[in-house]
Motif scaffolding. Structure first.
Motif, PDB file in Angstrom:
ATOM      1  N   HIS A  74     135.055 103.470 103.524  1.00 33.98           N
ATOM      2  CA  HIS A  74     134.474 102.939 102.298  1.00 33.98           C
ATOM      3  C   HIS A  74     135.341 101.483 102.024  1.00 33.98           C
ATOM      4  N   GLU A  75     134.685 100.575 101.153  1.00 31.80           N
ATOM      5  CA  GLU A  75     135.644  99.614 100.723  1.00 31.80           C
ATOM      6  C   GLU A  75     135.356  99.056  99.290  1.00 31.80           C
ATOM      7  N   LEU A  76     136.088  98.414  98.676  1.00 39.52           N
ATOM      8  CA  LEU A  76     135.933  98.010  97.590  1.00 39.52           C
ATOM      9  C   LEU A  76     135.378  96.368  97.383  1.00 39.52           C
ATOM     10  N   PRO A  77     134.419  96.057  97.473  1.00 38.72           N
ATOM     11  CA  PRO A  77     133.957  94.631  97.606  1.00 38.72           C
ATOM     12  C   PRO A  77     134.304  93.844  96.198  1.00 38.72           C
ATOM     13  N   PHE A  78     134.060  94.516  95.182  1.00 39.25           N
ATOM     14  CA  PHE A  78     134.376  93.804  93.931  1.00 39.25           C
ATOM     15  C   PHE A  78     135.498  94.782  93.306  1.00 39.25           C
ATOM     16  N   VAL A  79     136.709  93.959  92.643  1.00 41.36           N
ATOM     17  CA  VAL A  79     137.658  94.688  91.895  1.00 41.36           C
ATOM     18  C   VAL A  79     138.132  93.458  90.756  1.00 41.36           C
ATOM     19  N   GLN A  80     137.490  93.574  89.649  1.00 40.55           N
ATOM     20  CA  GLN A  80     137.682  92.824  88.677  1.00 40.55           C
ATOM     21  C   GLN A  80     138.776  93.469  87.593  1.00 40.55           C
ATOM     22  N   ALA A  81     139.363  94.378  87.892  1.00 38.76           N
ATOM     23  CA  ALA A  81     139.931  94.935  86.898  1.00 38.76           C
ATOM     24  C   ALA A  81     141.002  96.279  87.608  1.00 38.76           C
ATOM     25  N   PRO A  82     141.941  96.665  87.364  1.00 38.33           N
ATOM     26  CA  PRO A  82     142.911  97.714  87.752  1.00 38.33           C
ATOM     27  C   PRO A  82     141.967  99.130  88.109  1.00 38.33           C
ATOM     28  N   CYS A  83     142.362  99.913  89.139  1.00 42.99           N
ATOM     29  CA  CYS A  83     141.879 101.100  89.538  1.00 42.99           C
ATOM     30  C   CYS A  83     142.770 101.965  90.205  1.00 42.99           C
ATOM     31  N   LEU A  84     142.879 103.313  89.414  1.00 43.57           N
ATOM     32  CA  LEU A  84     143.755 104.011  89.914  1.00 43.57           C
ATOM     33  C   LEU A  84     143.223 104.792  91.030  1.00 43.57           C
ATOM     34  N   MET A  85     144.108 105.156  92.212  1.00 41.76           N
ATOM     35  CA  MET A  85     143.676 105.818  93.448  1.00 41.76           C
ATOM     36  C   MET A  85     144.634 106.691  93.642  1.00 41.76           C
ATOM     37  N   LEU A  86     144.084 108.174  93.639  1.00 41.09           N
ATOM     38  CA  LEU A  86     144.788 109.433  93.834  1.00 41.09           C
ATOM     39  C   LEU A  86     144.153 109.774  95.410  1.00 41.09           C
ATOM     40  N   GLU A  87     144.984 110.338  96.544  1.00 36.17           N
ATOM     41  CA  GLU A  87     144.561 111.085  97.461  1.00 36.17           C
ATOM     42  C   GLU A  87     145.200 112.500  97.356  1.00 36.17           C
ATOM     43  N   PHE A  88     144.216 113.208  97.731  1.00 36.21           N
ATOM     44  CA  PHE A  88     144.690 114.760  97.959  1.00 36.21           C
ATOM     45  C   PHE A  88     144.148 115.581  98.802  1.00 36.21           C
ATOM     46  N   SER A  89     145.039 116.284  99.483  1.00 38.78           N
ATOM     47  CA  SER A  89     144.362 117.461 100.505  1.00 38.78           C
ATOM     48  C   SER A  89     144.071 118.770  99.542  1.00 38.78           C
ATOM     49  N   ALA A  90     143.204 119.561 100.264  1.00 43.04           N
ATOM     50  CA  ALA A  90     142.923 120.586  99.939  1.00 43.04           C
ATOM     51  C   ALA A  90     142.055 121.399 101.039  1.00 43.04           C
ATOM     52  N   ALA A  91     142.129 122.874 100.762  1.00 41.48           N
ATOM     53  CA  ALA A  91     141.339 123.659 101.804  1.00 41.48           C
ATOM     54  C   ALA A  91     139.876 123.403 101.637  1.00 41.48           C
ATOM     55  N   ASP A  92     139.453 122.658 100.953  1.00 40.49           N
ATOM     56  CA  ASP A  92     137.963 122.594 100.967  1.00 40.49           C
ATOM     57  C   ASP A  92     137.437 121.163 101.544  1.00 40.49           C
ATOM     58  N   ASP A  93     136.519 121.207 102.507  1.00 40.27           N
ATOM     59  CA  ASP A  93     136.079 120.163 103.006  1.00 40.27           C
ATOM     60  C   ASP A  93     134.733 119.722 102.079  1.00 40.27           C
ATOM     61  N   GLY A  94     134.054 118.581 102.191  1.00 40.02           N
ATOM     62  CA  GLY A  94     132.991 118.475 101.499  1.00 40.02           C
ATOM     63  C   GLY A  94     132.171 117.280 102.116  1.00 40.02           C
ATOM     64  N   GLN A  95     130.795 117.184 101.786  1.00 42.38           N
ATOM     65  CA  GLN A  95     129.759 116.256 102.250  1.00 42.38           C
ATOM     66  C   GLN A  95     129.144 115.621 101.233  1.00 42.38           C
ATOM     67  N   ALA A  96     129.754 115.582 100.169  1.00 39.95           N
ATOM     68  CA  ALA A  96     129.203 114.898  98.825  1.00 39.95           C
ATOM     69  C   ALA A  96     130.096 114.171  98.248  1.00 39.95           C
ATOM     70  N   MET A  97     129.615 113.102  97.559  1.00 40.71           N
ATOM     71  CA  MET A  97     130.648 112.288  96.691  1.00 40.71           C
ATOM     72  C   MET A  97     130.339 112.645  95.139  1.00 40.71           C
ATOM     73  N   PHE A  98     131.070 112.326  94.111  1.00 38.84           N
ATOM     74  CA  PHE A  98     130.816 113.054  93.043  1.00 38.84           C
ATOM     75  C   PHE A  98     131.430 111.567  91.933  1.00 38.84           C
TER      76      PHE A  98
END
Length: 263
Positions: A74-98
């Motif tokens: 992924h990339e962020l082509p437009f960032v005109q304001a601050p954006c919080l980013m958190l990464e976390f591991s989990a036992a659950d995989d996923g094939q969808a975005m939310f």
């Protein structure tokens, strides 16, 4: 039909930072994480934050959020304001975005403020993340990574190959042989869909991965350049500054700065 948010098990916060506007923190180039990635917009009305994956391009609404499953480039082509980013591991995989249309003004926002508070201990952050995900679950709108009518073109196949093998010694000849097309056709069809030739994209992908490693490790910038396939340190520093807009050292400094609007 909306895909339900997983009931995350064995969650562990692995990284948190702030992605600042491009005029301060530089450009956010293509990268992927082995963990789930949550982006939360701190934009005001009229300010854009856009997230793009291989198949979708979506705005992160002011006060809202997007959650990506692991290993999605992924990339962020437009960032005109601050954006919080958190990464976390989990036992659950996923094939969808939310998508979460609005977190601001909900209990989830209070938990975000606590997560980013300098007074919050490291031991308290993962339980706070657990609570945050529980609060966010009813608001989640999930959808497949690839739109149902998306065309899987040859250009997309080349893009996926570059996203996986960017650190290898790839050349235009290797790509044309692999995909059985001429050099001119390879350049034309890739540029027509993605706006630049494949080798230029590969350089951006390498620099994007270097940004990810600067955010998530304490490795030196020179060592990170080697890990992403750019052995010549001078070339790596020069291309990083040209494509991101700030030096690797400055980039690492900026992502640690906390925005005032979290107060």
């Amino acid at each position: 039909m909306s895909v339900p948010l997983p009931t995350f098990r064995r969650v562990r916060l692995t990284q948190q930072c702030v992605i600042h506007p491009q005029d301060k923190g530089g450009n956010y180039l293509p990268c992927a994480s082995e963990d789930w990635v949550l982006f939360v917009s701190l934009a005001a009305d009229g300010e854009k934050i856009i997230l793009r994956t291989e198949h979708r391009c979506l705005p992160i609404k002011p006060g809202g959020a997007l959650l990506l499953p692991p290993n999605v480039c992924h990339e962020l082509p437009f960032v005109q304001a601050p954006c919080l980013m958190l990464e976390f591991s989990a036992a659950d995989d996923g094939q969808a975005m939310f998508e979460f249309p609005q977190l601001q003004g909900t209990p989830a926002w209070t938990l975000l403020q606590l997560l980013y508070s300098e007074q919050t201990t490291a031991a308290a952050r993962t339980p706070l993340l657990d609570a945050l995900l529980m609060q966010m679950a009813p608001m989640a709108h999930g959808f497949e990574l690839c739109a149902p009518d998306a065309a899987f073109s040859l250009a997309t196949e080349v893009l996926q190959h570059l996203n996986l093998c960017f650190a290898d010694e790839l050349s235009l000849t290797e790509l044309t042989n692999r995909f059985h097309v001429s050099t001119s056709h390879m350049i034309h069809m890739f540029k027509a869909q993605f706006g630049l030739p494949p080798i230029q994209y590969m350089v951006r992908r390498r620099i994007g991965e270097a940004q990810h490693l600067l955010r998530t490790t304490e490795d030196s910038a020179g060592d990170i350049g080697g890990r992403v396939g750019m052995i010549n340190r001078n070339y790596f520093y020069r291309m990083f500054k040209r494509l991101v807009g700030v030096s690797p050292v400055r980039y690492r400094e900026v992502i640690g700065e906390r925005p005032d609007m979290l107060a």
